[in-house]
Design a protein around this motif. Structure first.
Motif, mmCIF file in Angstrom:
data_model
loop_
_atom_site.group_PDB
_atom_site.id
_atom_site.type_symbol
_atom_site.label_atom_id
_atom_site.label_comp_id
_atom_site.label_asym_id
_atom_site.label_seq_id
_atom_site.Cartn_x
_atom_site.Cartn_y
_atom_site.Cartn_z
ATOM 1 N N GLU A 48 15.955 7.024 -25.515
ATOM 2 C CA GLU A 48 16.611 5.855 -26.098
ATOM 3 C C GLU A 48 17.722 6.232 -27.078
ATOM 4 O O GLU A 48 18.637 5.451 -27.300
ATOM 5 C CB GLU A 48 15.593 4.960 -26.800
ATOM 6 N N VAL A 49 17.643 7.428 -27.658
ATOM 7 C CA VAL A 49 18.692 7.885 -28.577
ATOM 8 C C VAL A 49 19.614 8.897 -27.901
ATOM 9 O O VAL A 49 20.405 9.559 -28.564
ATOM 10 C CB VAL A 49 18.110 8.448 -29.898
ATOM 11 N N ARG A 106 21.060 8.852 -35.434
ATOM 12 C CA ARG A 106 22.489 8.625 -35.217
ATOM 13 C C ARG A 106 22.684 7.192 -34.743
ATOM 14 O O ARG A 106 21.920 6.688 -33.933
ATOM 15 C CB ARG A 106 23.048 9.586 -34.174
ATOM 16 N N THR A 107 23.720 6.564 -35.245
ATOM 17 C CA THR A 107 23.978 5.180 -34.847
ATOM 18 C C THR A 107 24.906 5.113 -33.646
ATOM 19 O O THR A 107 24.955 4.108 -32.960
ATOM 20 C CB THR A 107 24.582 4.378 -36.018
ATOM 21 N N THR A 108 25.650 6.178 -33.390
ATOM 22 C CA THR A 108 26.507 6.244 -32.212
ATOM 23 C C THR A 108 26.360 7.607 -31.584
ATOM 24 O O THR A 108 26.046 8.585 -32.247
ATOM 25 C CB THR A 108 27.994 6.028 -32.567
ATOM 26 N N ASN A 141 22.783 13.997 -30.160
ATOM 27 C CA ASN A 141 22.853 12.551 -29.938
ATOM 28 C C ASN A 141 21.835 11.755 -30.737
ATOM 29 O O ASN A 141 22.077 10.590 -31.046
ATOM 30 C CB ASN A 141 22.630 12.225 -28.456
ATOM 31 N N GLY A 142 20.676 12.350 -31.013
ATOM 32 C CA GLY A 142 19.582 11.588 -31.590
ATOM 33 C C GLY A 142 19.555 11.510 -33.104
ATOM 34 O O GLY A 142 19.471 10.430 -33.674
#
Length: 133
Positions: A68-69, A124-126, A80-81
């Motif tokens: 999901e992240v 991370r939000t993006t 990414n996460g």
């Protein structure tokens, strides 16, 4: 091409390495970060799964939560996460940018069966790919 026997031997050597054992109260992300730094990423969630096997066997949704992240392998957990919390970043005096320190701090700790990150990490939000053309 590497034979199955060579791959199995390498796997067992990696598991015998001290970094392949999560320490008491060490969080998932600190463990994965240190394992990837010392032993590398094989484009799987080998270290995240190792953490679950040893510390949190009931975390059956771990791969789904990491996906999901955007984390489909161990190095993507960090790419990414999750990122280091701002208070742990250091300023590069030449560029005035905040960056990760040369050496990660000791894990802030979590309860013994938790598969969550400690206070050193922020989700991370993006994705790093959001800025790609």
């Amino acid at each position: 091409m590497t034979s199955i026997a060579d791959q199995a031997e390498r796997y067992l050597q990696d598991l015998a390495h001290p970094c392949a054992q999560p320490s008491a109260r060490q969080c998932l992300v600190c463990f994965v970060a240190r394992a990837v730094e010392e032993l590398g990423c094989d484009e799987t969630l080998r270290w995240a799964q190792r953490f679950r096997e040893v510390r949190s066997p009931t975390a059956t949704g771990l791969e789904h939560r990491l996906a999901e992240v955007g984390a489909f392998c161990d190095c993507e957990v960090l790419l990414n996460g999750y990122r280091l919390a701002r208070h742990l970043l250091v300023r590069d005096l030449a560029t005035d940018e905040l960056e990760a320190p040369d050496e990660l701090p000791d894990c802030a700790g979590v309860r013994s069966t938790s598969a969550r990150p400690c206070g050193h990490w922020r989700r991370r939000t993006t994705s790093v790919w959001d800025d790609a053309p």
